[in-house]
Design an enzyme around this catalytic site. Structure first.
Site, PDB file in Angstrom:
ATOM      1  N   VAL A  86       0.845  -1.193   0.000  1.00  0.00           N
ATOM      2  CA  VAL A  86       0.000   0.000   0.000  1.00  0.00           C
ATOM      3  C   VAL A  86       0.883   1.247   0.000  1.00  0.00           C
ATOM      4  O   VAL A  86       1.685   1.455   0.916  1.00  0.00           O
ATOM      5  CB  VAL A  86      -0.945   0.013   1.211  1.00  0.00           C
ATOM      6  CG1 VAL A  86      -1.831   1.259   1.170  1.00  0.00           C
ATOM      7  CG2 VAL A  86      -1.806  -1.245   1.234  1.00  0.00           C
ATOM      8  N   LYS A  87       0.726   2.057  -1.021  1.00  0.00           N
ATOM      9  CA  LYS A  87       1.556   3.250  -1.200  1.00  0.00           C
ATOM     10  C   LYS A  87       0.856   4.440  -0.548  1.00  0.00           C
ATOM     11  O   LYS A  87      -0.266   4.801  -0.909  1.00  0.00           O
ATOM     12  CB  LYS A  87       1.766   3.491  -2.693  1.00  0.00           C
ATOM     13  CG  LYS A  87       2.954   4.351  -3.053  1.00  0.00           C
ATOM     14  CD  LYS A  87       3.147   4.296  -4.569  1.00  0.00           C
ATOM     15  CE  LYS A  87       4.345   5.107  -5.011  1.00  0.00           C
ATOM     16  NZ  LYS A  87       4.456   5.085  -6.491  1.00  0.00           N
ATOM     17  N   ILE A  88       1.530   5.056   0.415  1.00  0.00           N
ATOM     18  CA  ILE A  88       0.959   6.095   1.273  1.00  0.00           C
ATOM     19  C   ILE A  88       1.778   7.380   1.154  1.00  0.00           C
ATOM     20  O   ILE A  88       3.008   7.339   1.233  1.00  0.00           O
ATOM     21  CB  ILE A  88       0.959   5.646   2.752  1.00  0.00           C
ATOM     22  CG1 ILE A  88       0.209   4.327   2.935  1.00  0.00           C
ATOM     23  CG2 ILE A  88       0.396   6.732   3.649  1.00  0.00           C
ATOM     24  CD1 ILE A  88      -1.285   4.431   2.792  1.00  0.00           C
TER      25      ILE A  88
END
Length: 217
Positions: A86-88
């Protein structure tokens, strides 16, 4: 050093995979839009298609900027495949989301990083990967590779497990320099990766070998 390809183009991902050097993929909404992928269902199917090509991690970016939204989107993305990271974004609510996902055993990639201070916060929160944007730093008149080296040194000093994923790669020289300063991962467009193959002396040498081989036939 791991090689990730920064694209949502399935043909390019397959080409890098077939080369035998691909360790993962990074994507973002801009790259999805570039490939004409629109709508929630289409985007989610495209992530699954990418995961079906590669063996390694696939970074999928959330669009929300509030904590609840990032958690909701991140959990939906993570449910697609164990390969999904998950890219945050590096914002206050993003750091909270990274901590949440870290405690849940969900891998994260903290993106849009431009300082060592941001890198410290992401590592403390438990990010799996950290993405400093070296090309964009270069655009401001500063050396993005200096930041990579600084973060690598800090992480080594304190034994942080967060991997430094050098992003916004513009050239094969960027890749070589990242390797020299100890980046764990680079993510680059296919053309920058393929450019590592090229050298004029290789072309000259091969031409001579082939010419000599014809003389021996």
């Amino acid at each position: 050093m791991k090689f990730f390809i920064d694209t949502a183009n399935l043909s390019q991902i397959k080409e890098a995979h077939d080369l035998g050097i691909l360790d993962g993929v990074t994507t973002n909404p801009s790259l999805m839009a570039k490939e004409g992928i629109k709508g929630y269902d289409a985007i989610m199917r495209h992530y699954v298609d990418i995961c079906n090509i590669v063996e390694g991690d696939v970074s999928a970016e959330v669009v929300a900027t509030d904590l609840e939204g990032m958690i909701r989107e991140g959990e939906e993305l993570a449910a697609l495949s164990e390969k999904i990271v998950v890219k945050i974004p590096m914002i206050k609510e993003g750091v909270k989301a990274i901590r949440y996902f870290s405690q849940k055993g969900i891998k994260t990639n903290c993106t849009l990083v431009f300082s060592a201070g941001q890198a410290l916060l992401a590592a403390k929160a438990g990010a799996t990967y950290l993405s400093p944007f070296i090309g964009r730093i270069d655009d401001t008149g500063h050396d993005g590779l200096d930041l990579i080296e600084q973060i690598v040194d800090i992480y080594a000093t304190y034994n942080f497990e967060t991997q430094v994923l050098a992003a916004s790669i513009r050239s094969p020289l960027h890749i070589i320099k990242c390797a020299q300063v100890g980046a764990d991962v680079i993510t680059a467009p296919l053309d920058a990766i393929m450019a590592l193959l090229n050298h004029p002396l290789t072309d000259i040498g091969l031409a001579k070998f082939l010419a000599d081989a014809k003389k021996m036939a």
